[in-house]
Scaffold this active site. Structure first.
Site, PDB file in Angstrom:
ATOM      1  N   GLY A 125       4.213  45.091  64.918  1.00  0.00           N
ATOM      2  CA  GLY A 125       4.872  43.868  64.456  1.00  0.00           C
ATOM      3  C   GLY A 125       4.973  43.827  62.939  1.00  0.00           C
ATOM      4  CG  ASP A 173      -1.923  44.095  67.051  1.00  0.00           C
ATOM      5  OD1 ASP A 173      -0.853  43.934  66.429  1.00  0.00           O
ATOM      6  OD2 ASP A 173      -1.969  44.462  68.241  1.00  0.00           O
ATOM      7  CB  ALA A 175      -1.919  37.049  67.084  1.00  0.00           C
ATOM      8  CE  LYS A 204      -1.694  41.751  69.930  1.00  0.00           C
ATOM      9  NZ  LYS A 204      -0.617  41.776  68.905  1.00  0.00           N
ATOM     10  N   GLY A 211       5.017  39.311  71.482  1.00  0.00           N
ATOM     11  CA  GLY A 211       6.333  38.976  70.938  1.00  0.00           C
ATOM     12  C   GLY A 211       7.168  40.225  70.691  1.00  0.00           C
ATOM     13  N   GLY A 212       6.487  41.327  70.427  1.00  0.00           N
ATOM     14  CA  GLY A 212       7.180  42.603  70.233  1.00  0.00           C
ATOM     15  C   GLY A 212       7.201  43.441  71.504  1.00  0.00           C
ATOM     16  CD  GLU A 240       0.620  44.448  70.472  1.00  0.00           C
ATOM     17  OE1 GLU A 240       1.242  44.527  69.408  1.00  0.00           O
ATOM     18  OE2 GLU A 240       0.704  43.471  71.234  1.00  0.00           O
TER      19      GLU A 240
HETATM   20  C1  5RP Z   1       3.714  42.649  69.404  1.00  0.00           C
HETATM   21  C2  5RP Z   1       2.754  41.593  68.994  1.00  0.00           C
HETATM   22  C3  5RP Z   1       2.760  41.174  67.564  1.00  0.00           C
HETATM   23  O1  5RP Z   1       1.492  41.370  67.033  1.00  0.00           O
HETATM   24  C4  5RP Z   1       3.128  39.742  67.492  1.00  0.00           C
HETATM   25  O2  5RP Z   1       4.397  39.580  68.110  1.00  0.00           O
HETATM   26  C5  5RP Z   1       3.192  39.250  66.037  1.00  0.00           C
HETATM   27  O3  5RP Z   1       4.250  39.888  65.386  1.00  0.00           O
HETATM   28  P1  5RP Z   1       4.656  39.522  63.902  1.00  0.00           P
HETATM   29  O4  5RP Z   1       3.528  39.977  63.041  1.00  0.00           O
HETATM   30  O5  5RP Z   1       5.937  40.287  63.659  1.00  0.00           O
HETATM   31  O6  5RP Z   1       4.854  38.033  63.831  1.00  0.00           O
HETATM   32  O7  5RP Z   1       2.001  41.068  69.760  1.00  0.00           O
HETATM   33  O8  5RP Z   1       3.702  42.849  70.775  1.00  0.00           O
END
Ligand code: 5RP
Length: 233
Positions: free
Chosen positions: A29, A83, A85, A96, A98-99, A105
């Protein structure tokens, strides 16, 4: 602005947590990307790390920075995973995925001595759920699995709307593992541990984005500086 706060959180986590020689899990992310950049800088400065990426995107970034990579199978237990979140609550439960990378993960976090989250203040919530909960589901019998998920939310008394995730071109979003991603818009998850436990029992739901009892601390980037939340030692 927010990107600057993400970098600040990554720098604070790196200076407090990184020790040359560690085996690391690298998150996915826009926030985790800063931490991967820092690991690359440390390696160029002469430190050594052996890393497991949590997605193909992170693998590509790490390779471009010359970061030595291995598999989780080869690495065994990792010293540290850092990581991002989508949300964290006061109990350090996370959403988690969003990606779309939450399966790898979670596997990497669960096999790390400690998992640290880096975030900006937009990720801090009193109760999880404003961010729709990501699910990774097998293409086989996806409708059956989605119905089972709907039943679990109904039994938990949570209003839920389950939508399949698509790419901008309209094609289904396919995870690094060849599965589909669905997102559950909901009206709030009062008991993340209980919901996670029920979702864990659905065949075909490969993984959900609730991370319960995995996060050791959050490094929160803010204008006033970086706050560390929840660290026990
Ligand atoms: C990917 C995730 C990411 O850590 C989460 O979406 C946060 O992303 P970003 O730092 O771009 O806001 O869980 O699967």
């Amino acid at each position: 602005m927010s990107d600057q706060l993400k970098r600040l959180a990554a720098e604070a986590a790196a200076s407090a947590e990184l020790r040359s020689g560690m085996k690391l899990g690298l998150g996915t992310g826009s926030t985790a990307k800063h931490f991967v950049d820092i690991v690359g800088e440390r390696i160029r400065a002469g430190e050594t790390y052996l890393c497991v990426p949590t997605s193909e995107a992170t693998r590509r970034q790490a390779e471009s920075l010359g970061i030595p990579l291995t598999s989780l199978d080869e690495a065994g237990e990792l010293d540290l995973t850092v990581d991002g979140a989508d949300e964290f609550d006061p109990g350090l439960n996370l959403i988690k995925g969003g990606g779309g990378a939450h399966l790898r993960e979670k596997m990497v976090a669960a096999n790390s001595r400690r998992m640290i989250v880096i975030a900006d203040a937009s990720k801090r919530v009193a109760r999880l759920g404003a961010f729709p909960l990501p699910l990774e589901i097998t293409p086989f019998a996806q409708g059956t699995t989605v119905r089972a998920v709907a039943r679990v939310f109904a039994e938990a008394g949570i209003r839920a709307e389950i939508r399949q995730r698509h790419r901008p071109d309209g094609s289904p979003y396919i995870s690094d593992n060849g599965n589909l991603i669905f997102d559950v818009a909901n009206d709030g998850i009062a008991d993340p541990a209980s919901l996670a436990d029920r979702l864990d029992r659905i065949p075909g739901l490969v993984e959900h984005g609730l991370f319960v009892g995995l996060c050791f601390a959050v490094y929160l980037g803010a204008e006033e500086g970086v706050a560390v939340i929840g660290k026990k030692t």
